[in-house]
Design an enzyme around this catalytic site. Structure first.
Site, PDB file in Angstrom:
ATOM      1  N   ARG A  16       3.560  77.008  48.011  1.00  0.00           N
ATOM      2  CA  ARG A  16       3.867  75.613  47.625  1.00  0.00           C
ATOM      3  C   ARG A  16       3.266  74.595  48.591  1.00  0.00           C
ATOM      4  NH1 ARG A  16       7.404  75.337  43.347  1.00  0.00           N
ATOM      5  NH2 ARG A  16       8.800  77.112  43.094  1.00  0.00           N
ATOM      6  N   ARG A  67       5.906  68.764  46.444  1.00  0.00           N
ATOM      7  CA  ARG A  67       6.619  67.494  46.530  1.00  0.00           C
ATOM      8  C   ARG A  67       6.682  66.873  47.916  1.00  0.00           C
ATOM      9  NH1 ARG A  67      12.433  67.914  44.152  1.00  0.00           N
ATOM     10  NH2 ARG A  67      12.081  70.169  44.163  1.00  0.00           N
ATOM     11  N   ARG A  70       2.239  63.320  40.581  1.00  0.00           N
ATOM     12  CA  ARG A  70       3.394  63.644  39.737  1.00  0.00           C
ATOM     13  C   ARG A  70       4.037  62.397  39.119  1.00  0.00           C
ATOM     14  NH1 ARG A  70       6.171  65.644  37.611  1.00  0.00           N
ATOM     15  NH2 ARG A  70       7.744  67.115  38.313  1.00  0.00           N
ATOM     16  N   ASP A 120       1.849  77.083  37.289  1.00  0.00           N
ATOM     17  CA  ASP A 120       3.252  77.481  37.288  1.00  0.00           C
ATOM     18  C   ASP A 120       3.349  78.926  36.814  1.00  0.00           C
ATOM     19  OD1 ASP A 120       6.156  76.246  37.477  1.00  0.00           O
ATOM     20  OD2 ASP A 120       6.117  77.672  35.810  1.00  0.00           O
ATOM     21  N   TYR A 142      13.183  85.585  33.724  1.00  0.00           N
ATOM     22  CA  TYR A 142      13.209  84.215  33.175  1.00  0.00           C
ATOM     23  C   TYR A 142      13.350  84.248  31.650  1.00  0.00           C
ATOM     24  CZ  TYR A 142      11.965  81.592  37.443  1.00  0.00           C
ATOM     25  OH  TYR A 142      11.974  80.992  38.672  1.00  0.00           O
TER      26      TYR A 142
END
Lengths: 349, 349
Positions: free
Chosen positions: B24, B28, B37, B73, B150
């Site tokens: 990552r 963010r 974003r 992703d 998932y």
């Protein structure tokens, strides 16, 4: 000399078969427990000795387990420390305001066990009387790190950033907090032993959030202090944690008599890491109780096989029983363990 | 011969200093990423090769890391399999309807990589051109178990009960699902290599939910198949997971060239369990980046010390960079690792 197989296994003495009990064996999956919870909250039960005794005894009758564990909550000392505690539906515990600074730590009170746990302590006396020696009674407390993380985060946490922040940015405050919680935990466990528990389990449920480096510098000395303080009482000490398969030797270094391990490691590998001079508790995946019976039996059997008839194995899950677990599978598992545990080999006794 | 220190370390060749990158690293915590974003969702970025390239390159410029990892992703294949995917604020991914039965599994499509990841594949070509050999580019995919969890849970999960239910109650459906996901993953990684990635990382992020018993019977054969399928392409394969410190030898048994380990075990113990014939990636606690610099340096140094100058160590975190991580600490850590890594000892080269 102990005659109960649970206590004998804690001391690595020979047993007729492997003892078994479950974390959260009193809990939501049991209809009898849900009936009590319909009329009393978690904290109301803990405050009422008769209710404590009732829910503590339910699984002993219903399941045939080899030990009872007193019903209580890890966070009972929180109000005594000077923080409010409540349980929000689905969200878990909320502690307010959180403990974040050296000043917050300095402000905490040091409560006596009778202040925050009189219902539990009196419940212990009632349970011992009701059990009348059938099975031993286990007491417990939250370990200082796990208590600290709840106080600092204000509840459950995913990344424990506030906890690790205090630990690295204010090490003096961290150690003051751990010293306070260690003192409270020692007094609480001593009071439980005085009231009648025959073994104690220290729940360091969230120790697996830490690296071995942080565990060693920030947690280990305090857990060692608790174990040492209990030694003169001559009750076995069980240390529970999850997610710690990578640093089991540090858990053994606490001095605890029994190390409880989760399902993320084979029992054989865990025992090798802990050392043959300790008993081991575990280590079935709680989800295995949802599997078909033949698969549940296979998963249990491979754990029993790894214990290889060596005294010092207490069968348990790697964490607490999950809420919707089928009761009949729990009962089946108790019988399965009792029937299929390898007898201790004479050469290992 | 590889000249990039990241690729050389993957192959356990001598390096001038320890390579470092972060899971990552595009994310963010970076202001430049947040700016992108603000005008595009996660899935919109993934669909746009220019945006994929832009955010992939941001940390290379900003941090001086030794590898880029393509922005994408894990769940991109989900719509191609025939399930809807969206990200709810704060809740994480939602996959609907969940895959719960043999019929659900049979109904899944087998999409081609160009169908679900054309933006990423074209982004790889753009990034390789822009990097112009400065640092290598890593591709990645979710491992079949993590993808399966998932799909079955419909999102993130705490106890993975639905996943373990399928595995134990419908083993044939489980294996059919894993076979399908394995085929999709192989095709996706092959397409990434064809587009230009120079190493691949398989994210089995939730493998730590499993016992070694379940990992071995339900996951290992499929991961082995993926690693074997990639061998002819001659790109290093990194296997990532967390919470698996108790069964690292099973991760090594997948055949992956590099095993990425989390912070719940010392690097030395992890490498001993994995075996000297593998490279190792890790293993700083992502929370360490929030510590004061001197403490961050201490935590990094003890990892470097354990690698002991042996080639085959790639410095990384044990999991992804957390959202509010201070960028200047990430930059400091890259410099620290480059400056303080022990040079390979001639006797170990």
């Amino acid at each position: 000399m102990d005659t109960a197989r649970f206590l004998r296994a804690c001391r690595r003495q020979p047993v007729d078969t492997t003892p078994v009990w479950f974390m959260r064996q009193a809990g939501r999956y049991l209809p009898a427990y849900r009936a009590v919870r319909a009329r009393a909250s978690l904290l109301e039960i803990c405050a009422d000795p008769a209710l404590v005794a009732e829910v503590t005894l339910q699984p002993v009758e219903a399941l045939g387990v080899d030990a009872a564990i007193i019903f209580a909550d890890l966070l009972l000392p929180v109000p005594g420390l000077g923080r409010s505690l409540h349980f929000s539906a689905g969200e878990g515990p909320v502690i307010s305001p959180p403990v974040r600074t050296a000043a917050d730590v300095a402000q905490l009170r040091q409560p006596e066990p009778e202040e925050f746990a009189s219902g539990v302590l009196e419940g212990i006396r009632l349970v011992r009387r009701a059990l009348d020696g059938r099975v031993p009674l286990i007491g417990f407390a939250g370990a200082p790190f796990t208590l600290a993380s709840y106080l600092i985060e204000g509840g459950s946490s995913r990344h424990y950033l506030a906890t690790k922040h205090l630990l690295t940015h204010e090490p003096a405050a961290w150690h003051a907090l751990m010293e306070r919680l260690t003192a409270v935990t020692i007094a609480y466990l001593q009071a439980q032993v005085a009231a009648g528990v025959q073994a104690v389990q220290l729940f360091d449920s969230w120790a697996g959030a830490l690296s071995p480096f942080d565990y060693q510098r920030a947690v280990l000395p305090w857990t060692q202090r608790i174990v040492a303080a209990l030694k003169p009482l001559d009750v076995p000490v069980i240390l529970f944690s999850t997610g710690t398969a990578g640093f089991l030797p540090l858990l053994a270094a606490t001095g605890a008599d029994v190390i409880s391990v989760d399902w993320r490691i084979t029992l054989a590998d865990a025992w090798a890491a802990i050392g043959a001079d300790r008993a081991i508790q575990g280590n079935l995946d709680p989800a295995a109780l949802f599997a078909p019976r033949d698969d549940l039996a296979r998963q249990a059997q491979q754990i029993l096989d790894q214990a290889a008839g060596r005294p010092g194995h207490i069968f348990n899950l790697g964490h607490g029983i999950l809420p919707d677990t089928p009761v009949e599978h729990v009962r089946f598992l108790v019988e399965y363990v009792h029937e299929h545990a390898a007898q201790p080999s004479p050469s290992l006794v």
